[in-house]
Design a protein around this motif. Structure first.
Motif, PDB file in Angstrom:
ATOM      1  N   GLY A 557       0.784  -1.220   0.000  1.00  0.00           N
ATOM      2  CA  GLY A 557       0.000   0.000   0.000  1.00  0.00           C
ATOM      3  C   GLY A 557       0.814   1.267   0.000  1.00  0.00           C
ATOM      4  O   GLY A 557       0.257   2.359  -0.137  1.00  0.00           O
ATOM      5  N   ALA A 558       2.143   1.160   0.176  1.00  0.00           N
ATOM      6  CA  ALA A 558       2.978   2.363   0.215  1.00  0.00           C
ATOM      7  C   ALA A 558       3.129   2.936  -1.186  1.00  0.00           C
ATOM      8  O   ALA A 558       2.952   2.250  -2.187  1.00  0.00           O
ATOM      9  N   ASN A 610       2.567 -12.380  -9.325  1.00  0.00           N
ATOM     10  CA  ASN A 610       1.721 -12.826  -8.218  1.00  0.00           C
ATOM     11  C   ASN A 610       1.708 -11.887  -7.022  1.00  0.00           C
ATOM     12  O   ASN A 610       0.851 -12.021  -6.149  1.00  0.00           O
ATOM     13  N   LEU A 611       2.654 -10.958  -6.936  1.00  0.00           N
ATOM     14  CA  LEU A 611       2.681 -10.013  -5.814  1.00  0.00           C
ATOM     15  C   LEU A 611       2.053  -8.670  -6.170  1.00  0.00           C
ATOM     16  O   LEU A 611       2.153  -7.719  -5.402  1.00  0.00           O
ATOM     17  N   SER A 612       1.418  -8.609  -7.313  1.00  0.00           N
ATOM     18  CA  SER A 612       0.908  -7.329  -7.795  1.00  0.00           C
ATOM     19  C   SER A 612      -0.061  -6.683  -6.808  1.00  0.00           C
ATOM     20  O   SER A 612       0.061  -5.504  -6.475  1.00  0.00           O
ATOM     21  N   PHE A 613      -1.031  -7.451  -6.299  1.00  0.00           N
ATOM     22  CA  PHE A 613      -2.015  -6.887  -5.374  1.00  0.00           C
ATOM     23  C   PHE A 613      -1.399  -6.607  -3.999  1.00  0.00           C
ATOM     24  O   PHE A 613      -1.873  -5.731  -3.273  1.00  0.00           O
ATOM     25  N   ILE A 614      -0.389  -7.360  -3.655  1.00  0.00           N
ATOM     26  CA  ILE A 614       0.265  -7.137  -2.359  1.00  0.00           C
ATOM     27  C   ILE A 614       1.080  -5.842  -2.405  1.00  0.00           C
ATOM     28  O   ILE A 614       1.063  -5.043  -1.476  1.00  0.00           O
ATOM     29  N   GLU A 615       1.770  -5.601  -3.528  1.00  0.00           N
ATOM     30  CA  GLU A 615       2.548  -4.375  -3.658  1.00  0.00           C
ATOM     31  C   GLU A 615       1.650  -3.146  -3.687  1.00  0.00           C
ATOM     32  O   GLU A 615       1.976  -2.115  -3.087  1.00  0.00           O
ATOM     33  N   ASP A 616       0.548  -3.249  -4.381  1.00  0.00           N
ATOM     34  CA  ASP A 616      -0.366  -2.098  -4.476  1.00  0.00           C
ATOM     35  C   ASP A 616      -1.806  -2.601  -4.441  1.00  0.00           C
ATOM     36  O   ASP A 616      -2.392  -2.934  -5.469  1.00  0.00           O
TER      37      ASP A 616
END
Length: 875
Positions: A557-558, A610-616
């Protein structure tokens, strides 16, 4: 040096045409590009050309020595080998029987084009010789007849025209030797020929795309076998296809040969590999691809090629359901309901097209009490229509641009059919599943696709002029600059878009400064992200410029940290594959590393990693927005990742302002109710407040608000905050004090927060008070105390209540009615100062409303004040 030439590896038609041209232009030299077929070589051994006609090879010609050119059986300079360098740069004459495949890059050069509609170019040359009264001697007549027979399949191909038959008869009459013609054109089958034909039949695969029977095959042979193309008619006859594409691997090279008897041009297929030809026959040499890649790339590209070639007549819905121009709006609405359609062509009494009427327009007119008016008063006449024989791709472009939901088809000035999006979908269903694995594999080929013309269509000429300036500057500075973002996605979708986001492989700010200076604008720089915004004068046009970069996130979310990176990495950091494409401004080639084009074809929303939603986590909301906007589907893996991010409660890590901005974008979409329903379906709204689960009544209210706001433009409600209205409905089950404390609302203006928190309760109270109030002027007083957003909420809540009907009338007309008399004039007539003046003005407004079209003049207003208002005020 004056020379005569034709396309590479000339066949008998091209060779005979060159010899005929030598008779038309004495002293010119025939230059052969590539090699002559074995049949022609055998012919020349038996029948040498007469003195005065000489043959040279391309390698024997010095480009600088060329003073004039004559080109036969070819209009495209790209088919002329190294002689292309002189094509049009010296005076050039073209004799061809095909008007397709013209080289656009030389369109403005010194070229004199001569065309004739016939099956063989030799027929055209016969007519030219006859016009010049040049004798058709026996040897020349025999040679030209060979050319006609070879290119028309002995006058049997569908491309054969009457002129071919007439000219064949003239040549026989002039002394053409039919026995020699038969001997020359008869194929002497060798072992290599039989081997290749056997492989072509064995490896043959067929499928149907949009109704076109397509055959693809391939063969290998260790040595080069000449004249293989001559056997392709045998393959088409045996396998019964109308579009044949053959790949031959010989001596380490891969050749693509195409034959077509369908509406699909063989030259359009060969153009995939920068080859050329004409509608019935074309060829190319495949470069930088394996045989498998070339075949897969062809399969994946055929749908687009066929859609450009298909004629409108074959796919339109006919006869068209129309409405006559003298019908009323009410009659039109009844026809919409009866026929179950959403658009109708409006026609004049003689059947000619007047315009298009949509059901939505009809409903708006009824809302404004225009049911008795003619449909011509609300018909859209600024529309595009097409002729029945125009390409299907033009109808596809009009429909996908979003401007029209229907394209009328006109023939002899009468509407004979229509094409709708449903017709498009029906055509797309002709595709067979056999192409899908090839399409998947073709993602890795990254074949360059030039999109200059598409950009002009999507952006418009003015915006594209800015793009060309940027392109010229990029090449002058010798740096790579790319157009990125939503405009590239919309380019593929054929959706209008003028947004410009540039990524520079280097110093983006330096490029931005020079571009701003060249365009006469100014640049505003954001140092942290090394980005800038160019603001152009006059039309408020903006261009975003950035250096290509990587991004990483300190925590979910940063905001991202930025570092320089390649264009591929820059695209990889983006949210979805459909948004991770670019256009090189240096070459105007489409760049698609991650399969965005294919995902658009498949109508799929897919994250890049796979980390796309976790990063943003804001991408969770954007996935829903793009899915609903384009009627796509979130991919299977992507939906799993989305639900996982939701279950990890990652949305809580995003600032409230960013969440609200994502919601606001959804509220401002064309169909926000669909977006909200999907958010509830995915259980995403609980991340905003735990009590926000799916509520059927809430969704009905949202849908009602969506319908109401369709007509809000006619009510001139420019300042209404649509996002606040939808947010108020979504949060209506939560207590007002809890709404006011929600993080997502904290950066909104106080007025908007109060509408969201208290709007629904105020709307309910207003409906209640209006129901208890009998006098019109008192209703007006109640309504004027509230914001327009509260009135709209009350209409939605009130549905069919009389109070809701009153509010509609108020917004439609009452609020724009003002008495002639002003407050000071009322006081002069005896109305006491204070709130009584306001009440008196409302009474006077109610009196005017009651008079309807018979509006009172100043004297009547004064009499009303003396007679009624003063007495009411005194009481």
């Amino acid at each position: 040096m004056r020379l005569i030439t034709s396309h590479q590896n000339p066949d008998f038609d091209a060779f005979a045409s060159m010899v005929a041209a030598a008779c038309l232009h004495p002293g010119a030299t025939i230059v052969i590009i590539g090699s002559l077929s074995q049949n022609i070589q055998d012919y020349l051994e038996l029948y040498p050309l007469p003195a005065g006609i000489s043959l040279y090879k391309e390698s024997e010609v010095n480009i600088a020595d060329i003073s004039h050119m004559v080109v036969v059986d070819a209009s495209d300079g790209r088919r002329l080998g190294k002689l292309r360098k002189a094509f049009g740069k010296v005076p050039t004459i073209v004799y061809d029987h095909h008007q397709d495949g013209v080289d656009e890059e030389v369109a403005d050069r010194d070229i004199e084009h001569h065309y004739c509609n016939c099956g063989a170019n030799s027929s055209f040359m016969v007519r030219l010789l006859q016009k010049q009264h040049i004798a058709l001697e026996g040897w020349l007549a025999t040679l030209l007849l060979c050319g006609i027979y070879e290119d028309t399949g002995h006058l049997s191909y569908s491309s054969t025209r009457p002129l071919d038959c007439y000219c064949a008869g003239d040549l026989i009459a002039a002394g053409a030797d039919l026995k020699q013609v038969h001997q020359i054109l008869s194929r002497d089958w060798k072992d290599a020929d039989i081997h290749i034909l056997s492989d072509l039949l064995k490896n043959f695969e067929t499928f149907s795309i949009m109704g076109v029977s397509v055959g693809i095959s391939h063969a290998d042979f260790h040595i080069y076998v000449p004249d293989v193309s001559e056997m392709l008619s045998n393959v088409m006859g045996v396998r019964r296809c109308t579009l044949l594409i053959v790949f031959l691997r010989m001596e380490g090279r891969i050749y693509c040969i195409v034959r077509s008897t369908s509406m699909v041009g063989a030259n359009d297929v060969a153009a995939l590999f920068e080859g050329g030809g004409h509608h019935e026959a074309a060829s190319a040499t495949v470069k930088e691809m394996t045989l498998v890649q070339a075949m897969d790339f062809t399969r994946a590209s055929l749908k687009e090629i066929i859609s450009r070639s298909k004629r409108t007549r074959t796919i339109m819905s006919s006869p068209a359901i129309t409405i006559e121009s003298h019908k009323s709006t009410q009659e039109a609405y009844e026809q919409f309901s009866r026929d179950g359609v959403n658009c109708l062509p409006v026609v004049e009494p003689d059947g000619s097209l007047y315009g298009i009427l949509s059901k939505n327009q009809c409903m708006k007119a009824l809302f404004h009490g225009l049911g008795g008016r003619s449909v011509t008063s609300i018909t859209d006449t600024d529309i595009q229509y097409i002729e029945a024989d125009e390409p299907f791709s033009r109808a596809e472009h009009i429909l996908l641009s979003g401007r029209q939901a229907m394209v009328p088809v006109v023939e002899a000035k009468r509407v004979t059919g229509v094409i709708t999006r449903t017709d498009l979908l029906r055509e797309y269903r002709h595709d067979t599943d056999e192409t899908l694995p090839a399409q998947e594999r073709a993602r890795s080929t990254h074949r360059p696709r030039h999109v200059r013309k598409m950009l002009v269509e999507v952006m418009g000429r003015q915006a594209f002029a800015y793009l060309e300036e940027a392109s010229q500057l990029a090449n002058e500075m010798d740096i790579q600059v790319y157009l990125v973002g939503g405009i590239v996605r919309d380019l593929v979708l054929r959706v209008k878009n003028q947004d410009m986001d540039f990524v520079v492989a280097g110093d983006g700010i330096s490029f931005g400064n020079r571009l701003a200076e060249r365009l006469g604008g100014r640049i505003r720089v954001h140092e942290r992200f090394n980005t800038g915004v160019i603001i152009l004068p006059g039309d408020d046009f903006r261009i975003d410029v950035a250096s290509s970069r990587n991004e990483y996130y300190d925590h979910p979310g940063a905001l991202p940290n930025v570092s320089p990176g390649s264009i591929k990495r820059d695209l990889y950091r983006r949210d979805f594959s459909i948004n991770a494409m670019a256009v090189s401004l240096n070459t105007f080639e489409l760049i698609d590393y991650f399969g965005g084009v294919q995902d658009i074809r498949d109508k799929k929303i897919r994250v890049l990693h796979n980390l796309s939603f976790i990063e943003d986590p804001t991408r969770i909301f954007r996935a829903v927005r793009f899915e609903q906007r384009y009627s796509f589907q979130i991919g299977e893996q992507t939906i799993k990742l989305l639900r996982s991010a939701r279950d990890l409660d990652l949305i809580q890590h995003i600032s409230g302002h960013r969440i609200y901005e994502e919601l606001r974008h959804m509220f401002l979409e064309q169909e926000p109710a669909k977006h909200m329903a999907r958010l509830f379906e995915l259980d995403l709204m609980r991340s905003i407040h735990p009590a926000l689960g799916y509520d059927q009544k809430t969704m009905k209210l949202v849908e009602s608000m969506e319908d109401l706001l369709v007509v809000s433009d006619f009510l001139r409600l420019e300042d209404v905050r649509r996002d606040a209205l939808y947010c108020a409905l979504i949060l209506r089950t939560i207590k007002a004090e809890q709404i006011m404390a929600l993080p997502i609302l904290q950066e909104l203006p106080q007025r908007d927060r109060e509408i969201i928190a208290f709007g629904c309760s105020k709307a309910g109270m207003l409906l209640h008070e209006l129901g208890r109030t009998g006098k019109l002027w008192q209703k007006l007083r109640l309504v004027k105390r509230h914001e327009e957003e509260v009135l709209l909420l009350a209409i939605v809540y009130g549905n069919q209540q009389a109070s809701a009907h009153f509010l509609r009338e108020y917004l439609r007309s009452y609020r724009t009615i003002h008495p002639i008399l002003r407050g000071d004039e009322l006081m002069a007539l005896g109305v006491p100062r204070g709130h009584q003046v306001g009440d008196a003005l409302l009474m006077l407004t109610a009196y005017i409303i009651g008079r309807d079209a018979n509006r009172p003049d100043r004297r009547e207003e004064e009499n009303f004040v003396r007679r009624i208002v003063l007495r009411a005020v005194e009481q």
